[in-house]
Design an enzyme around this catalytic site. Structure first.
Site, PDB file in Angstrom:
ATOM      1  N   HIS A   1       0.867  -1.103  -0.343  1.00  8.35           N
ATOM      2  CA  HIS A   1      -0.001  -0.231  -0.242  1.00  8.35           C
ATOM      3  C   HIS A   1       0.715   0.950  -0.117  1.00  8.35           C
ATOM      4  CE1 HIS A   1      -3.199   3.065   0.849  1.00  8.35           C
ATOM      5  NE2 HIS A   1      -3.730   1.932   0.972  1.00  8.35           N
TER       6      HIS A   1
ATOM      7  N   CYS B   1      -3.738  -6.135  -4.590  1.00  7.14           N
ATOM      8  CA  CYS B   1      -3.576  -7.785  -4.632  1.00  7.14           C
ATOM      9  C   CYS B   1      -4.959  -8.968  -4.799  1.00  7.14           C
ATOM     10  CB  CYS B   1      -2.331  -8.583  -4.472  1.00  7.14           C
ATOM     11  SG  CYS B   1      -1.285  -7.873  -4.935  1.00  7.14           S
TER      12      CYS B   1
ATOM     13  N   CYS C   1      44.955 -27.675  -7.911  1.00  4.08           N
ATOM     14  CA  CYS C   1      44.381 -27.526  -7.621  1.00  4.08           C
ATOM     15  C   CYS C   1      42.963 -27.688  -6.947  1.00  4.08           C
ATOM     16  CB  CYS C   1      43.685 -27.290  -9.677  1.00  4.08           C
ATOM     17  SG  CYS C   1      42.662 -29.446  -9.450  1.00  4.08           S
TER      18      CYS C   1
END
Lengths: 107, 428
Positions: B184, B249, B381
């Site tokens: 709102h 809504c 890695c």
């Protein structure tokens, strides 16, 4: 003065405003280049034109209030806020895209 | 529902919901206890050398947030910023539900939710944190019980009342950033004005039928009147719309996915604002190389077994002091920053990969001048794929001095390192 000349523009509505305009979001319009006084047509003229000629809904106050676009509607001229372009006094150019967005509040 | 919601019915529903909550809490506790038992079993006596380290996040957090931490725009610094951040979500409805789910998932440290309403059946098609058994329950309580199940690491504050001009400052002042998920204009102006006065950035969204709108306000949040500050809601909409033009809504209708995507975008903007080590925008998101990000699917088999060593062999080798060598960590920098082995050098795979393999560079700039020409180089890695590719590349470029210098990789990368050597290594 070539009063017969017209300008092609695109007018779009979103955020629920399209409901006032036959539920069509995109309107391809052809507007006269000059108004009755021979001045170049501007956004102010367009808003009145939309109200009188294009809007089928009777609730004009949902679009225009006290002669101005009602609060809560953003106007974009070619994607730029109309405040940057002179608001109602902006003179329409061929192929302009004018977008009216009603602010949404739902969540 | 009209007329049928007797107090007894409400109580029955609350009892069902509370029982479910209790079940969930018990399951959480059992899970935590089993995790604790597991970690105390995997002690140093079993795993050999465990170096005691202080990591800024818990082991569980590295796993939970790993997939977003390795996005360069977030990284470990971004994750720590998210953890230190506090966000207020005003409204636990169609916008607030999806927004809070993603913010809880992302690891925001403190999440506050404000809403005075109770769950209604008509909410359920879009307010994804509530469910049928929660009808009649306070939305805030329903939302937080689900968010706790999603991520118990976060501190949740329940504000089970509507924002008013009287309570707004006290609530908003506790947070760094505000999401306006209300429905709102009155609350939108109230929240915006408060954010200006308290200098909080505000992410505001709304939706109706098939349309949605998103606006980031008061960013940067400078004192009122400072022209370098971002605009507020009142700057954009100086006059409120006539009341009869405001469609809720409930009156206009709303599609769940439409309001859902708007709430998700609010969460993205909030994560962006909190974690920002770099700008993450929708444009950049669209330009991201997802194929690169998702990595190689098939296992890489480039090296022969004599060109690879096990993680535990490497650890043995480290313990033999004087055995001079170089450990080359080819993960991307954002991962190297999360955790690395002392003394290792980081040269990301992406930069090495850019060098043409057929060009012989015997002494690249990253190779320390002080390293003896026969000292071995070990490549590591994350999982042991990239390290194979780089090992091959280094050998082809002549850094192995025609075989007089050993170059090999650590099989299984840091995943194997965690399994074989250091159980405290963060698995992100």
């Amino acid at each position: 003065m070539e009063s017969g000349n017209t300008i092609p523009i695109i007018v779009e509505f979103s955020g629920g405003l399209e409901m006032l305009f036959s539920d069509e979001r995109k309107h391809k319009l052809s507007v006269p280049a000059k108004d009755d006084q021979g001045n170049a047509v501007n956004i102010g003229w367009l808003v009145q034109h939309l109200c009188q000629e294009v809007m089928k809904d009777s609730r004009k106050e949902m679009f225009v209030l006290d002669g101005h676009v009602r609060p809560g509607i953003l106007v974009l001229i070619n994607d730029a806020d109309w405040e940057l372009e002179g608001e109602a006094s902006y003179a329409l150019q061929p192929d302009d895209n004018i977008l009216f967005v009603s602010t949404l509040h739902g969540g | 529902m009209e007329g049928h919601n007797t107090t007894a019915e409400l109580l029955r529903r609350q009892i069902t919901a509370t029982e479910e909550e209790l079940k969930r809490l018990k399951a959480q506790l059992a899970f935590l206890e089993s995790e604790k038992a597991k970690s105390s079993r995997a002690g140093p006596e079993q795993d050999g050398p465990v170096t005691q380290r202080r990591w800024p996040l818990s082991e569980e957090e590295y796993k939970r947030y790993g997939r977003q931490m390795i996005v360069p725009n977030v990284g470990i610094q971004g994750q720590l910023r998210l953890k230190a951040a506090s966000i207020l979500i005003v409204g636990a409805g169609g916008l607030g539900c999806p927004a809070s789910v993603y913010l809880a998932g992302a690891g925001v440290g403190i999440i506050g939710i404000v809403d005075g309403d109770v769950v209604e059946t008509s909410n359920l098609h879009r307010q994804i944190l509530h469910n049928t058994s929660k009808v009649g329950m306070k939305k805030v309580d329903s939302a937080i019980s689900n968010l706790k199940a999603l991520n118990p690491n976060i501190k949740y504050n329940a504000h089970t009342e509507h924002l008013t001009p009287q309570n707004v400052a006290e609530i908003v002042s506790q947070y760094d950033l505000v999401l306006d998920c209300t429905d709102h204009p009155t609350s939108r102006y109230l929240i915006s004005d408060t954010c200006v006065l308290l200098q909080k950035p505000l992410v505001s969204a709304s939706a109706l039928r098939t349309d949605g709108q998103l606006i980031v306000l008061n960013t940067p949040p400078l004192p009122p009147g400072n022209e370098n500050g971002g605009p507020c809601y009142r700057c954009v909409f100086p006059k409120p719309p006539p009341a009869e033009s405001v469609v809720s809504c409930g009156d206009g209708g709303i599609l769940g996915p439409v309001v859902g995507v708007m709430g998700v975008l609010q969460a993205l903007e909030a994560v962006n604002a909190c974690s920002a080590t770099a700008e993450l925008t929708l444009e950049k998101l669209a330009a991201m190389d997802y194929a690169f990000f998702c990595g190689v699917a098939a296992p890489v088999k480039v090296l022969a077994s004599e060109e690879r060593i096990e993680a535990r062999e490497y650890e043995e080798l480290r313990k033999q002091r004087g055995k001079e060598h170089l450990l080359l960590d080819v993960r991307e920098k954002v991962q190297f920053d999360i955790c690395s082995i002392e003394g290792s050098i980081n040269v990301p795979f992406s930069t090495l990969q850019g060098n043409r393999g057929d060009v012989e560079i015997e002494h690249p700039s990253w190779l320390p001048e002080t390293l003896p020409s026969e000292a071995p180089i070990y490549v590591v890695c994350r999982l042991g794929n990239d390290s194979q590719v780089i090992t091959r590349k280094l050998k082809e470029s002549g850094i192995d001095k025609k075989g007089t210098r050993y170059i090999g990789d650590i099989k299984g990368g840091f995943k194997a390192w965690k399994e074989q050597v250091d159980s405290s290594w963060p698995e992100y």
